[in-house]
Design a protein around this motif. Sequence first.
Motif, PDB file in Angstrom:
ATOM      1  N   LEU A 296       2.495   4.058  10.139  1.00  0.00           N
ATOM      2  CA  LEU A 296       2.109   2.817  10.809  1.00  0.00           C
ATOM      3  C   LEU A 296       3.428   1.737  10.519  1.00  0.00           C
ATOM      4  O   LEU A 296       3.721   0.957  11.371  1.00  0.00           O
ATOM      5  CB  LEU A 296       1.027   2.248   9.989  1.00  0.00           C
ATOM      6  CG  LEU A 296      -0.235   2.621  10.279  1.00  0.00           C
ATOM      7  CD1 LEU A 296      -1.523   2.585   9.473  1.00  0.00           C
ATOM      8  CD2 LEU A 296      -0.813   2.650  11.788  1.00  0.00           C
ATOM      9  N   TRP A 297       4.287   1.991   9.450  1.00  0.00           N
ATOM     10  CA  TRP A 297       5.200   1.153   9.173  1.00  0.00           C
ATOM     11  C   TRP A 297       6.452   1.456  10.285  1.00  0.00           C
ATOM     12  O   TRP A 297       7.405   0.904  10.509  1.00  0.00           O
ATOM     13  CB  TRP A 297       5.641   1.241   7.744  1.00  0.00           C
ATOM     14  CG  TRP A 297       6.684   0.210   7.232  1.00  0.00           C
ATOM     15  CD1 TRP A 297       7.269  -0.751   7.933  1.00  0.00           C
ATOM     16  CD2 TRP A 297       7.104   0.010   5.897  1.00  0.00           C
ATOM     17  NE1 TRP A 297       8.034  -1.621   7.268  1.00  0.00           N
ATOM     18  CE2 TRP A 297       7.691  -1.065   5.858  1.00  0.00           C
ATOM     19  CE3 TRP A 297       6.877   0.543   4.737  1.00  0.00           C
ATOM     20  CZ2 TRP A 297       8.462  -1.489   4.677  1.00  0.00           C
ATOM     21  CZ3 TRP A 297       7.413   0.170   3.497  1.00  0.00           C
ATOM     22  CH2 TRP A 297       8.239  -0.938   3.556  1.00  0.00           C
TER      23      TRP A 297
ATOM     24  N   LEU B   8       1.502   9.112   3.905  1.00  0.00           N
ATOM     25  CA  LEU B   8       1.962   9.421   5.434  1.00  0.00           C
ATOM     26  C   LEU B   8       1.311   8.757   6.571  1.00  0.00           C
ATOM     27  O   LEU B   8       2.066   8.192   7.296  1.00  0.00           O
ATOM     28  CB  LEU B   8       1.523  10.931   5.580  1.00  0.00           C
ATOM     29  CG  LEU B   8       2.247  12.040   4.708  1.00  0.00           C
ATOM     30  CD1 LEU B   8       1.581  13.172   4.916  1.00  0.00           C
ATOM     31  CD2 LEU B   8       3.635  12.118   5.186  1.00  0.00           C
ATOM     32  N   VAL B   9       0.196   8.181   6.333  1.00  0.00           N
ATOM     33  CA  VAL B   9      -0.490   7.331   7.415  1.00  0.00           C
ATOM     34  C   VAL B   9       0.277   6.026   7.338  1.00  0.00           C
ATOM     35  O   VAL B   9       0.448   5.266   8.280  1.00  0.00           O
ATOM     36  CB  VAL B   9      -1.865   7.219   7.231  1.00  0.00           C
ATOM     37  CG1 VAL B   9      -2.406   6.254   8.039  1.00  0.00           C
ATOM     38  CG2 VAL B   9      -2.667   8.558   7.462  1.00  0.00           C
TER      39      VAL B   9
ATOM     40  N   ILE C 128       0.968  -1.156   0.057  1.00  0.00           N
ATOM     41  CA  ILE C 128      -0.113   0.070   0.083  1.00  0.00           C
ATOM     42  C   ILE C 128       0.996   1.323   0.181  1.00  0.00           C
ATOM     43  O   ILE C 128       0.642   2.133  -0.615  1.00  0.00           O
ATOM     44  CB  ILE C 128      -0.965  -0.143   1.033  1.00  0.00           C
ATOM     45  CG1 ILE C 128      -1.936  -1.124   1.065  1.00  0.00           C
ATOM     46  CG2 ILE C 128      -1.736   1.353   1.457  1.00  0.00           C
ATOM     47  CD1 ILE C 128      -3.067  -1.336   2.361  1.00  0.00           C
ATOM     48  N   HIS C 129       1.942   1.136   0.851  1.00  0.00           N
ATOM     49  CA  HIS C 129       2.628   2.344   0.870  1.00  0.00           C
ATOM     50  C   HIS C 129       3.579   3.081  -0.080  1.00  0.00           C
ATOM     51  O   HIS C 129       3.466   4.075  -0.674  1.00  0.00           O
ATOM     52  CB  HIS C 129       3.588   2.161   2.277  1.00  0.00           C
ATOM     53  CG  HIS C 129       4.696   3.343   2.432  1.00  0.00           C
ATOM     54  ND1 HIS C 129       4.342   4.394   3.189  1.00  0.00           N
ATOM     55  CD2 HIS C 129       5.979   3.498   2.108  1.00  0.00           C
ATOM     56  CE1 HIS C 129       5.244   5.206   2.925  1.00  0.00           C
ATOM     57  NE2 HIS C 129       6.337   4.755   2.655  1.00  0.00           N
ATOM     58  N   VAL C 130       4.298   2.129  -0.846  1.00  0.00           N
ATOM     59  CA  VAL C 130       4.933   2.211  -2.185  1.00  0.00           C
ATOM     60  C   VAL C 130       4.054   2.887  -3.400  1.00  0.00           C
ATOM     61  O   VAL C 130       4.265   4.082  -3.826  1.00  0.00           O
ATOM     62  CB  VAL C 130       5.609   1.208  -2.599  1.00  0.00           C
ATOM     63  CG1 VAL C 130       6.403   1.501  -3.938  1.00  0.00           C
ATOM     64  CG2 VAL C 130       6.735   0.808  -1.428  1.00  0.00           C
TER      65      VAL C 130
ATOM     66  N   TRP D  69       6.044   6.902  15.732  1.00  0.00           N
ATOM     67  CA  TRP D  69       5.119   7.298  14.516  1.00  0.00           C
ATOM     68  C   TRP D  69       5.838   8.210  13.604  1.00  0.00           C
ATOM     69  O   TRP D  69       5.401   8.187  12.403  1.00  0.00           O
ATOM     70  CB  TRP D  69       3.778   7.883  15.423  1.00  0.00           C
ATOM     71  CG  TRP D  69       3.058   6.627  16.167  1.00  0.00           C
ATOM     72  CD1 TRP D  69       3.250   6.802  17.394  1.00  0.00           C
ATOM     73  CD2 TRP D  69       2.145   5.593  15.717  1.00  0.00           C
ATOM     74  NE1 TRP D  69       2.300   5.781  17.940  1.00  0.00           N
ATOM     75  CE2 TRP D  69       1.888   4.894  16.983  1.00  0.00           C
ATOM     76  CE3 TRP D  69       1.961   5.154  14.798  1.00  0.00           C
ATOM     77  CZ2 TRP D  69       1.017   3.878  16.827  1.00  0.00           C
ATOM     78  CZ3 TRP D  69       1.277   3.715  14.628  1.00  0.00           C
ATOM     79  CH2 TRP D  69       0.684   3.238  15.485  1.00  0.00           C
ATOM     80  N   TRP D  70       6.586   9.081  14.034  1.00  0.00           N
ATOM     81  CA  TRP D  70       6.941  10.104  13.300  1.00  0.00           C
ATOM     82  C   TRP D  70       8.103  10.768  13.737  1.00  0.00           C
ATOM     83  O   TRP D  70       8.515  10.658  14.804  1.00  0.00           O
ATOM     84  CB  TRP D  70       5.934  11.561  13.296  1.00  0.00           C
ATOM     85  CG  TRP D  70       6.196  12.588  12.552  1.00  0.00           C
ATOM     86  CD1 TRP D  70       6.895  13.609  12.863  1.00  0.00           C
ATOM     87  CD2 TRP D  70       6.063  12.578  11.076  1.00  0.00           C
ATOM     88  NE1 TRP D  70       7.055  14.615  11.793  1.00  0.00           N
ATOM     89  CE2 TRP D  70       6.294  13.823  10.377  1.00  0.00           C
ATOM     90  CE3 TRP D  70       5.304  11.889  10.231  1.00  0.00           C
ATOM     91  CZ2 TRP D  70       6.227  14.567   9.347  1.00  0.00           C
ATOM     92  CZ3 TRP D  70       5.140  12.229   9.028  1.00  0.00           C
ATOM     93  CH2 TRP D  70       5.634  13.701   8.426  1.00  0.00           C
ATOM     94  N   VAL D  71       9.053  11.060  12.611  1.00  0.00           N
ATOM     95  CA  VAL D  71      10.315  11.839  12.863  1.00  0.00           C
ATOM     96  C   VAL D  71      10.485  12.868  11.667  1.00  0.00           C
ATOM     97  O   VAL D  71       9.762  12.600  10.673  1.00  0.00           O
ATOM     98  CB  VAL D  71      11.640  10.734  12.499  1.00  0.00           C
ATOM     99  CG1 VAL D  71      11.562   9.865  13.935  1.00  0.00           C
ATOM    100  CG2 VAL D  71      11.468  10.024  11.443  1.00  0.00           C
ATOM    101  N   TRP D  72      11.160  13.815  12.252  1.00  0.00           N
ATOM    102  CA  TRP D  72      11.249  14.944  11.088  1.00  0.00           C
ATOM    103  C   TRP D  72      12.242  14.593   9.843  1.00  0.00           C
ATOM    104  O   TRP D  72      13.385  15.168   9.820  1.00  0.00           O
ATOM    105  CB  TRP D  72      11.342  16.329  11.841  1.00  0.00           C
ATOM    106  CG  TRP D  72      10.225  16.762  12.699  1.00  0.00           C
ATOM    107  CD1 TRP D  72      10.161  16.901  13.682  1.00  0.00           C
ATOM    108  CD2 TRP D  72       8.924  17.274  11.764  1.00  0.00           C
ATOM    109  NE1 TRP D  72       8.692  17.189  14.169  1.00  0.00           N
ATOM    110  CE2 TRP D  72       8.200  17.378  12.942  1.00  0.00           C
ATOM    111  CE3 TRP D  72       8.838  17.521  10.489  1.00  0.00           C
ATOM    112  CZ2 TRP D  72       6.813  17.954  12.777  1.00  0.00           C
ATOM    113  CZ3 TRP D  72       7.345  18.153  10.342  1.00  0.00           C
ATOM    114  CH2 TRP D  72       6.715  18.196  11.229  1.00  0.00           C
ATOM    115  N   ASP D  73      12.127  13.470   9.197  1.00  0.00           N
ATOM    116  CA  ASP D  73      13.072  12.830   8.537  1.00  0.00           C
ATOM    117  C   ASP D  73      12.785  13.862   6.858  1.00  0.00           C
ATOM    118  O   ASP D  73      11.407  14.095   6.682  1.00  0.00           O
ATOM    119  CB  ASP D  73      12.480  11.382   8.298  1.00  0.00           C
ATOM    120  CG  ASP D  73      13.426  10.706   6.903  1.00  0.00           C
ATOM    121  OD1 ASP D  73      14.618  10.310   7.292  1.00  0.00           O
ATOM    122  OD2 ASP D  73      12.642  10.978   5.821  1.00  0.00           O
ATOM    123  N   GLY D  74      13.772  13.867   6.111  1.00  0.00           N
ATOM    124  CA  GLY D  74      13.753  14.616   4.957  1.00  0.00           C
ATOM    125  C   GLY D  74      12.596  13.931   4.282  1.00  0.00           C
ATOM    126  O   GLY D  74      11.734  14.885   3.351  1.00  0.00           O
TER     127      GLY D  74
END
Length: 239
Positions: free
Chosen positions: A109-110, A104-105, A55-57, A118-123
């Motif tokens: 989850l991944w 993003l969702v 789903i993500h890709v 759940w979240w990092v301020w990755d590029g």
Amino acid sequence: MHGFANPARFLRIARALTAPLLAAGLVLAAAALVYGLFYAPAERLQGDTVRILFIHVPAAWLGMAGWSGIAVASFVEIVWRHPLAGIAARACAGPGAFFAALCLVSGSLWGRPAWGTWWVWDGRLTSMLVLLFLYFGYMALAGATSREGGSGRIVAIFGLVGAINIPIIHYSVIWWNSLHQPPSLGMGGSAMAGPFLGGLLVSTLGFTLIFGGVVLARMRALLAEIQAEARLRRKAFEG
């Protein structure tokens, strides 16, 4: 290209393609998701969590492809004033925003089991979030322009300028020290194992066909809305 400028001709083609695209896309996407959920092997390091890639890709690809479609249509609208270009750009915005949000969702989850958060301020994540905000801004600007009767060139320019973010998303994992893994697919080949690659390609094709069918359906709806508004104005003028 100008052969499709006639709305009647375009509507005939779009009417014939919409249902087949949606049907084929739903079948392929459903088959790929069933395979990914029940039959694909667990990954050596990530285990069963890797199944979310089906789903993500595709969602990431279509989130970027949606804005690429907006940019191309905006360029055509500005340079050649193609009568359907602005409609095509607006039709891409809603599905593109949906897939950007889904990316993003599903990425969050991944990321929870992979990164412990759940979240990092990755590029990559941050630039994709910027893309989602760009979609919201584009839809708001297009809606306001349509209501107030403003120039569509402003919306088209916004679509072109926003395209700067697409290469930033793509190369973010190369330019910056990123938690996000580098691309597994490229022109030089694939670093992905066969059982995952085949299912992912089918899933991506299925969701892409769905995207195409939805865009055509939205273009037909926008054209019908414009034609209905023109008829009402004509009747009001005659009355």
